[in-house]
Design a protein around this motif. Structure first.
Motif, PDB file in Angstrom:
ATOM      1  N   PRO B   3       0.831  -1.209   0.000  1.00  0.00           N
ATOM      2  CA  PRO B   3       0.000   0.000   0.000  1.00  0.00           C
ATOM      3  C   PRO B   3       0.861   1.252   0.000  1.00  0.00           C
ATOM      4  O   PRO B   3       1.933   1.258   0.599  1.00  0.00           O
ATOM      5  CB  PRO B   3      -0.801  -0.118   1.296  1.00  0.00           C
ATOM      6  CG  PRO B   3      -0.031  -1.039   2.156  1.00  0.00           C
ATOM      7  CD  PRO B   3       0.721  -1.961   1.251  1.00  0.00           C
ATOM      8  N   VAL B   4       0.390   2.293  -0.679  1.00  0.00           N
ATOM      9  CA  VAL B   4       1.145   3.555  -0.724  1.00  0.00           C
ATOM     10  C   VAL B   4       0.263   4.713  -0.274  1.00  0.00           C
ATOM     11  O   VAL B   4      -0.970   4.627  -0.261  1.00  0.00           O
ATOM     12  CB  VAL B   4       1.700   3.857  -2.139  1.00  0.00           C
ATOM     13  CG1 VAL B   4       2.624   2.753  -2.598  1.00  0.00           C
ATOM     14  CG2 VAL B   4       0.569   4.100  -3.123  1.00  0.00           C
ATOM     15  N   LEU B   5       0.927   5.791   0.086  1.00  0.00           N
ATOM     16  CA  LEU B   5       0.251   7.017   0.506  1.00  0.00           C
ATOM     17  C   LEU B   5       0.522   8.110  -0.520  1.00  0.00           C
ATOM     18  O   LEU B   5       1.560   8.106  -1.187  1.00  0.00           O
ATOM     19  CB  LEU B   5       0.794   7.480   1.852  1.00  0.00           C
ATOM     20  CG  LEU B   5       0.714   6.493   3.008  1.00  0.00           C
ATOM     21  CD1 LEU B   5       1.509   7.025   4.209  1.00  0.00           C
ATOM     22  CD2 LEU B   5      -0.744   6.243   3.395  1.00  0.00           C
ATOM     23  N   ALA B   6      -0.401   9.063  -0.608  1.00  0.00           N
ATOM     24  CA  ALA B   6      -0.144  10.268  -1.394  1.00  0.00           C
ATOM     25  C   ALA B   6      -0.261  11.470  -0.475  1.00  0.00           C
ATOM     26  O   ALA B   6      -1.112  11.510   0.412  1.00  0.00           O
ATOM     27  CB  ALA B   6      -1.139  10.391  -2.539  1.00  0.00           C
ATOM     28  N   GLY B   7       0.628  12.432  -0.667  1.00  0.00           N
ATOM     29  CA  GLY B   7       0.556  13.693   0.064  1.00  0.00           C
ATOM     30  C   GLY B   7       0.546  14.831  -0.931  1.00  0.00           C
ATOM     31  O   GLY B   7       1.318  14.821  -1.896  1.00  0.00           O
ATOM     32  N   LEU B  22       4.337   3.506   3.353  1.00  0.00           N
ATOM     33  CA  LEU B  22       3.749   3.794   4.673  1.00  0.00           C
ATOM     34  C   LEU B  22       4.810   4.363   5.612  1.00  0.00           C
ATOM     35  O   LEU B  22       4.479   5.013   6.600  1.00  0.00           O
ATOM     36  CB  LEU B  22       3.142   2.524   5.287  1.00  0.00           C
ATOM     37  CG  LEU B  22       1.901   1.963   4.576  1.00  0.00           C
ATOM     38  CD1 LEU B  22       1.340   0.769   5.355  1.00  0.00           C
ATOM     39  CD2 LEU B  22       0.822   3.020   4.398  1.00  0.00           C
ATOM     40  N   GLU B  23       6.079   4.134   5.306  1.00  0.00           N
ATOM     41  CA  GLU B  23       7.175   4.689   6.123  1.00  0.00           C
ATOM     42  C   GLU B  23       7.633   6.044   5.584  1.00  0.00           C
ATOM     43  O   GLU B  23       8.678   6.556   5.988  1.00  0.00           O
ATOM     44  CB  GLU B  23       8.348   3.714   6.165  1.00  0.00           C
ATOM     45  CG  GLU B  23       8.044   2.424   6.931  1.00  0.00           C
ATOM     46  CD  GLU B  23       7.125   1.490   6.150  1.00  0.00           C
ATOM     47  OE1 GLU B  23       7.238   1.458   4.903  1.00  0.00           O
ATOM     48  OE2 GLU B  23       6.266   0.842   6.780  1.00  0.00           O
ATOM     49  N   ALA B  65      -4.286   5.888   1.207  1.00  0.00           N
ATOM     50  CA  ALA B  65      -4.896   7.105   1.750  1.00  0.00           C
ATOM     51  C   ALA B  65      -4.202   8.314   1.141  1.00  0.00           C
ATOM     52  O   ALA B  65      -3.053   8.241   0.696  1.00  0.00           O
ATOM     53  CB  ALA B  65      -4.785   7.143   3.268  1.00  0.00           C
ATOM     54  N   LEU B  66      -4.933   9.415   1.136  1.00  0.00           N
ATOM     55  CA  LEU B  66      -4.459  10.669   0.537  1.00  0.00           C
ATOM     56  C   LEU B  66      -4.529  11.769   1.583  1.00  0.00           C
ATOM     57  O   LEU B  66      -5.556  11.934   2.243  1.00  0.00           O
ATOM     58  CB  LEU B  66      -5.363  11.008  -0.658  1.00  0.00           C
ATOM     59  CG  LEU B  66      -5.286  12.417  -1.259  1.00  0.00           C
ATOM     60  CD1 LEU B  66      -3.925  12.672  -1.882  1.00  0.00           C
ATOM     61  CD2 LEU B  66      -6.394  12.597  -2.305  1.00  0.00           C
ATOM     62  N   GLY B  67      -3.440  12.518   1.741  1.00  0.00           N
ATOM     63  CA  GLY B  67      -3.439  13.668   2.653  1.00  0.00           C
ATOM     64  C   GLY B  67      -3.257  14.941   1.859  1.00  0.00           C
ATOM     65  O   GLY B  67      -2.497  14.967   0.889  1.00  0.00           O
TER      66      GLY B  67
END
Lengths: 322, 322
Positions: B3-7, B22-23, B65-67
């Motif tokens: 899983p990956v995140l976007a900012g 995630l890190e 998830a997206l921030g």
């Protein structure tokens, strides 16, 4: 017999003791003058005598824990009071917590007097039920305390809440701390007295010092200011006007930076001048507030007992951590 | 696939996107101009295009998830951006969080851009390993953020950290917010430009506007100030001197009230002027600091990526709460 707590507020002129249940219901109390000589050992001696008086008045014997609020620079973790300029002869660091544990056999917590007062107001007074509050105590100086997320903030240096040393006028009046333009330089009783003496020396007229003499005191205490204001003394009014303006800018600045739901105003001068003073400070904050409409400004509710009750609350946390 | 995140950092002039593990290890990124017209829908459209570009550059497809960090008044709980004066056409409240959840299918967190930048610095930058930090972002305005006990403070009104609106000169220069004497009135880029235009209209000489024209921009951006300072421009120097003095008093006041271990200085102007500016602000704080010796003042370390990385960190908390 149910376990009881003791809370002690060590002030520059008096020591107040309360004995409470674990729920902070007051069972007994005592009060005496702070010894003017003898330094920390004399304070400990007087404190222990008053503690015994309070226990007798409460009809209790044992003590689950003892909390002390004292002016000065305090290491909460060790109970050492590094220095306490407002207590006569208290110059070198003194292990107040350890000495009181030895004398009473109870566990002891020691904190700054203003932090203790704020904790009292949080648990039983004007801040009850709130989670994010700035307390500002107007007395000899101007002290403060922050409650954030329902907890009294200590801070990495144990120095949280020094609202009195927010700079409200860069390059302005000299503060007792040596800096210039601090809120305390305008709104602390000692600074206001210095200012009054300077203006009188320059020819300004005032009833302040005559009222002081008639009341048989040697400094402009809160009662003297209150009496002079009631008599329409111009200089007293000017000093309070300056204090209110500085308090408005300084307190609003801290509210802007931290974001709180309420400001509680206490301390000897704050309590003595009461609601009119609190209302004026609230009005003076308005032009500087970033978030408007959502910040309640209120007077402290526990008066002289706030510090002792807060110290008892801190002691309670030693025996039944929340 | 992991899983990956976007900012995403939505700025007044550009939108920066990062894709991270995630890190918070960066896997890909993209950047584009903020649409100058079209309001919130145009921003969402551009954001989604940039998000796709960044995902392709990272070689990933899904999104845990997206921030998003955005300027303006933000309700973190609902993801609604109430108003965003620095984004063209963003006047009415807009449900940015809900709209992005609909468009991306991912969980979305929305926060103030400065809070996101501070979170980035806390997790990966200059504030790593610290628990009590004040962040001050010098840019178009002056923003701020507080980390207390290792957590980014939001506050009861979501307005924690408005250091730009600490009053440093009661009755002083007019701020963009309408009040007088705010730190931002002295140290925000837009206020400094207003001041420069006023002084030029009064006959003061400066290279600032010639440098602006040569650089083909329509306002005094950070690069223009840096160039003018390097060229020894008197007016630019005076404006920075005023900014440094105001920042010293304002930041020290907040440090006194809150008690922190460090101050991190970032933002477009802060980053562009770099270490010399940070050192000057640190020196200007000293005369006002109540606790001396224990407050480190340092430059933000992540530059333009702080906001996007902090937003990714906030998104990470949605999928794996600490």
């Amino acid at each position: 017999m149910n376990p009881v707590l003791a809370g002690v507020d060590v002030g520059g002129t008096k020591i107040q003791v309360v004995i409470t249940t674990l729920e902070l219901e007051v069972l007994g109390q005592s009060r005496g003058a702070t010894p003017p000589t003898g330094g920390p050992p004399a304070v400990v001696e007087t404190l222990c005598i008053l503690l015994d008086q309070a226990r007798r008045s409460a009809g209790v014997d044992g003590l689950a824990a003892l909390g002390v609020g004292a002016p000065g620079t305090i290491d909460k973790a060790t109970g050492v009071v590094a220095r306490s300029p407002n207590l006569a002869g208290w110059i070198d660091p003194y292990p107040l917590g350890a000495e009181l544990e030895r004398r009473t056999g109870a566990r002891v917590s020691v904190d700054n007097d203003v932090h203790a007062g704020m904790l009292g107001e949080l648990r039983l007074g004007a801040a009850r039920g709130l989670t994010d509050v700035l307390g500002v105590w107007f007395g000899t100086g101007v002290g403060g305390a922050l409650v954030l997320g329902g907890e009294l903030r200590s801070g990495p240096h144990g120095a949280s809440g020094e609202v009195g040393h927010v700079c409200v006028h860069p390059g302005g009046r000299r503060c007792g701390c040596g800096r210039r333009g601090c809120l305390e330089a305008y709104a602390g009783r000692a600074s206001m007295e210095r200012r009054a003496r300077k203006l009188v020396a320059e020819g300004r007229r005032t009833e302040l010092f005559r009222i002081m003499e008639r009341r048989g005191v040697d400094h402009l205490n809160s009662g003297v200011f209150a009496r002079a204001l009631a008599a329409g003394d111009d200089l007293a009014q000017d000093l309070i006007d300056d204090a209110v303006a500085a308090a408005g800018a300084g307190i609003a600045s801290v509210v802007n930076a931290v974001d709180v739901e309420a400001v509680v105003i206490g301390g000897g001068l704050g309590s003595r001048l009461g609601e009119p003073f609190v209302s004026r400070v609230a009005a003076a904050m308005q032009p500087h507030l970033f978030v408007t409409g959502g910040v309640s400004v209120r007077a402290a509710g526990l008066g002289d007992l706030a510090g002792a009750l807060g110290a008892a609350a801190a002691a309670g946390a030693l025996v039944s951590p929340a």
